[in-house]
Write a protein that holds these residues in place. Structure first.
Motif, PDB file in Angstrom:
ATOM      1  N   ASP A 291     -32.176 -14.161  37.194  1.00  0.00           N
ATOM      2  CA  ASP A 291     -31.655 -13.070  37.926  1.00  0.00           C
ATOM      3  C   ASP A 291     -31.873 -13.436  39.367  1.00  0.00           C
ATOM      4  O   ASP A 291     -33.252 -13.813  39.852  1.00  0.00           O
ATOM      5  CB  ASP A 291     -32.307 -11.483  37.022  1.00  0.00           C
TER       6      ASP A 291
ATOM      7  N   GLY B 261     -31.129 -11.255  41.959  1.00  0.00           N
ATOM      8  CA  GLY B 261     -32.140 -10.396  42.442  1.00  0.00           C
ATOM      9  C   GLY B 261     -33.462  -9.800  42.763  1.00  0.00           C
ATOM     10  O   GLY B 261     -34.046  -9.398  43.897  1.00  0.00           O
ATOM     11  N   SER B 262     -33.973 -10.316  41.324  1.00  0.00           N
ATOM     12  CA  SER B 262     -35.759  -9.439  40.726  1.00  0.00           C
ATOM     13  C   SER B 262     -36.294 -11.333  41.571  1.00  0.00           C
ATOM     14  O   SER B 262     -37.258 -10.898  41.825  1.00  0.00           O
ATOM     15  CB  SER B 262     -35.550  -9.498  39.348  1.00  0.00           C
TER      16      SER B 262
ATOM     17  N   ALA C 106     -33.256  -5.460  35.587  1.00  0.00           N
ATOM     18  CA  ALA C 106     -32.732  -6.581  35.989  1.00  0.00           C
ATOM     19  C   ALA C 106     -31.819  -6.941  35.296  1.00  0.00           C
ATOM     20  O   ALA C 106     -30.109  -7.312  35.804  1.00  0.00           O
ATOM     21  CB  ALA C 106     -32.985  -7.996  36.349  1.00  0.00           C
TER      22      ALA C 106
ATOM     23  N   HIS D  26     -21.337  -3.061  44.424  1.00  0.00           N
ATOM     24  CA  HIS D  26     -22.354  -4.191  45.035  1.00  0.00           C
ATOM     25  C   HIS D  26     -23.419  -4.524  44.965  1.00  0.00           C
ATOM     26  O   HIS D  26     -24.138  -5.003  46.221  1.00  0.00           O
ATOM     27  CB  HIS D  26     -21.150  -4.605  46.309  1.00  0.00           C
ATOM     28  N   SER D  27     -24.209  -2.825  44.766  1.00  0.00           N
ATOM     29  CA  SER D  27     -25.710  -2.933  44.485  1.00  0.00           C
ATOM     30  C   SER D  27     -26.059  -3.726  44.277  1.00  0.00           C
ATOM     31  O   SER D  27     -25.895  -3.438  42.965  1.00  0.00           O
ATOM     32  CB  SER D  27     -25.853  -1.474  45.354  1.00  0.00           C
ATOM     33  N   ASP D  28     -27.705  -4.623  44.201  1.00  0.00           N
ATOM     34  CA  ASP D  28     -28.399  -4.940  43.882  1.00  0.00           C
ATOM     35  C   ASP D  28     -29.126  -3.415  43.081  1.00  0.00           C
ATOM     36  O   ASP D  28     -30.238  -3.861  42.002  1.00  0.00           O
ATOM     37  CB  ASP D  28     -29.345  -5.927  44.685  1.00  0.00           C
TER      38      ASP D  28
ATOM     39  N   GLY E  29     -30.250  -2.866  39.067  1.00  0.00           N
ATOM     40  CA  GLY E  29     -30.942  -4.339  39.143  1.00  0.00           C
ATOM     41  C   GLY E  29     -31.721  -3.703  38.804  1.00  0.00           C
ATOM     42  O   GLY E  29     -33.649  -3.952  37.886  1.00  0.00           O
ATOM     43  N   VAL E  30     -32.938  -3.472  40.674  1.00  0.00           N
ATOM     44  CA  VAL E  30     -34.330  -3.689  39.904  1.00  0.00           C
ATOM     45  C   VAL E  30     -34.956  -3.027  40.429  1.00  0.00           C
ATOM     46  O   VAL E  30     -36.182  -2.215  40.799  1.00  0.00           O
ATOM     47  CB  VAL E  30     -34.166  -4.652  41.716  1.00  0.00           C
TER      48      VAL E  30
ATOM     49  N   ARG F 163     -20.461  -8.549  40.535  1.00  0.00           N
ATOM     50  CA  ARG F 163     -21.986  -9.011  40.200  1.00  0.00           C
ATOM     51  C   ARG F 163     -22.445  -8.752  38.484  1.00  0.00           C
ATOM     52  O   ARG F 163     -21.695  -8.031  37.890  1.00  0.00           O
ATOM     53  CB  ARG F 163     -22.660  -8.371  41.173  1.00  0.00           C
TER      54      ARG F 163
ATOM     55  N   ILE G 202     -24.868  -6.913  36.926  1.00  0.00           N
ATOM     56  CA  ILE G 202     -25.198  -6.404  37.216  1.00  0.00           C
ATOM     57  C   ILE G 202     -23.957  -5.106  36.610  1.00  0.00           C
ATOM     58  O   ILE G 202     -24.334  -4.402  35.957  1.00  0.00           O
ATOM     59  CB  ILE G 202     -26.910  -5.017  37.429  1.00  0.00           C
ATOM     60  N   ASN G 203     -22.946  -4.988  37.718  1.00  0.00           N
ATOM     61  CA  ASN G 203     -22.221  -3.946  36.993  1.00  0.00           C
ATOM     62  C   ASN G 203     -21.132  -4.504  36.422  1.00  0.00           C
ATOM     63  O   ASN G 203     -20.026  -3.343  35.784  1.00  0.00           O
ATOM     64  CB  ASN G 203     -21.052  -4.371  39.036  1.00  0.00           C
TER      65      ASN G 203
END
Length: 473
Positions: free
Chosen positions: A46, A48-49, A89, A200-202, A205-206, A322, A324-325
């Motif tokens: 991941d 993002g993390s 995540a 579209h946001s991270d 997940g985090v 993404r 997560i989406n």
């Protein structure tokens, strides 16, 4: 209810592992295994993390605790921050069906960081995890759905409270200091419900990075004598007033406190997607045998109104960009399960999210909110209807998805999940090493009074010397 906060901390502060039922101890060990496994996979997969870990490692500082998947130690709060970002995540960690919580995503990163810093015994770690899950779930049950209605996003907020109480217990704070830690974490915990509508946001997940870090900071400040509120939960402008408009039921917090533990009600995920998708994925997998994908005219998904968020906005759910989406998408997850006969970590890679067979089918999948399922007991209840081009209608009803205590995943499958996730860690891990590590994690309770090398576990380090240590455990 006046005295609610004090009643909660008076009970949790005095608990020891001998006070816990065997089922609660076993559940805490299994949830720790699951949490570490999915965090290993997040550390390796991941992006993002990874940014959170990058910040924690770049800032450096006192070598208290290990960042997942690395062999580097940072201050405890920084480790909780980095590891907390990995906890959710991949959306593969445990949950409690019917409650808006992932009760270990905040507690495990926080208490692991403090346990490594303090070099505590295994029984203390397991007890703290059981307490953190229990407090998180009790708070969720007390608040009901009022937090969500008011625009908050409950999982990281409620989890921060449980993580703070667990962290306070782990480092040995008394009930007054635990009350302070609870007050201090309320002063930091927040999460906006807008996360549900930002594809579209991270952040989705985090989000647990902030909760885990806040729990550690609150515990350390309370230990240094920083005082909080007399009534952090039930006060005039306490937690329930702020987040739930004063509408809450104290009974779920107090009933069975210290004797019954919500950890025994945890559901372990067989698929790496939002728990709300699982009954529909399970139904799709049951029905797909003998069906040609090109013979599917449309698919109808009937479920609790709360799960409408997994199909809105419809276009972005049918064409997620993404991972997560995609994991929070009913059209995508069901289409992927029908096309490929499985739903795995590989289902959410960029190539998989561009698979035209999946996307074409996703365009024919619709969600219908069923008012009869508008209650906590039916939050994860799903029905799937596949309408074929020849007019046939195939129906599957899944009231309780796989992984729930009523439809358990089983210890062996949970071990296999850990092995699969450990193989995704940055340096990877062989099956043999992962199985030895799983055995070690699942026997931490036996480390009564003995210190445990959490750095070895969290870093996914299992070389020859480690194997020898595991063999003697």
């Amino acid at each position: 209810m006046d005295g609610l906060s004090r009643a909660l901390v008076d009970v949790t502060a005095r608990l020891r592992i001998d006070d816990l039922p065997e089922a609660a101890i076993r559940a805490a060990e299994q949830s720790l295994l699951d949490a570490i496994g999915v965090s290993f996979a997040a550390a390796g997969k991941d992006a993002g993390s990874a940014a959170f870990a990058q910040i924690a490692l770049a800032e450096g500082g006192r070598a208290d605790a290990t960042v997942f998947g690395s062999q580097q130690r940072v201050p405890a709060a920084a480790a909780a921050f980095a590891n907390g970002a990995m906890a959710h995540a991949l959306d593969y960690e445990d949950s409690i069906d019917g409650l808006p919580v992932h009760p270990h995503a905040q507690t495990v990163p926080a208490v692991l960081a403090l346990a490594e810093r303090e070099n505590v015994s295994g029984d203390r770690l397991i007890t703290a995890i059981a307490i953190g899950c229990d407090v998180t779930a009790r708070m969720a049950a007390a608040a009901g759905d009022e937090m969500g209605r008011r625009g908050w996003y409950p999982p990281p907020i409620l989890g921060a409270l449980g993580a703070a109480v667990a962290s306070a217990h782990l480092v040995g704070l008394d009930s007054a200091q635990t009350l302070d830690a609870l007050s201090l974490v309320i002063s930091q915990a927040t999460a906006s419900g807008e996360v549900k509508f930002s594809p579209h946001s991270d952040v989705r997940g985090v989000r647990d990075a902030f909760a885990a870090q806040a729990a550690v900071r609150s515990t350390d400040l309370a230990a240094l004598g920083i005082t909080g509120f007399e009534r952090p939960l039930e006060g005039r402008y306490g937690f329930f007033s702020t987040y739930a408009g004063g509408a809450y039921d104290p009974a779920p917090i107090l009933d069975g406190l210290g004797t019954r533990f919500w950890g025994t009600q945890v559901s372990y995920k067989p698929w790496p997607s939002c728990r709300g998708t699982h009954s529909f994925v399970e139904g799709a997998l049951r029905l797909r045998g003998g069906i040609r994908i090109d013979a599917i005219e449309r698919v109808e998904l009937w479920g609790a109104p709360v799960n409408a968020m997994l199909a809105e906005p419809l276009e972005s759910k049918r064409r997620p960009t993404r991972a997560i989406n995609a994991k929070f998408s009913l059209p995508f997850t069901v289409a992927s399960a029908l096309v490929h006969g499985e739903l795995s970590l590989a289902s959410f890679t960029e190539p998989a999210m561009r698979d035209e067979r999946v996307l074409t089918l996703a365009d024919r999948i619709d969600f219908v909110a069923d008012p009869s399922k508008d209650n906590p007991e039916s939050m994860t209840h799903g029905e799937i209807v596949i309408v074929l081009t020849d007019g046939r209608r195939l129906h599957e009803d899944v009231p309780t998805p796989l992984g729930n205590p009523a439809s358990p995943l089983g210890t062996e499958r949970l071990r296999n999940k850990f092995v699969d996730c450990a193989a995704q860690a940055p340096q990877g891990m062989s099956r043999g090493d992962a199985e030895r590590m799983a055995n070690r994690i699942l026997t931490l309770r036996s480390s009564t009074g003995l210190r445990i090398d959490l750095g070895e576990i969290v870093s996914a380090r299992c070389g020859a010397a480690s194997r020898a240590a595991y063999a003697q455990a």
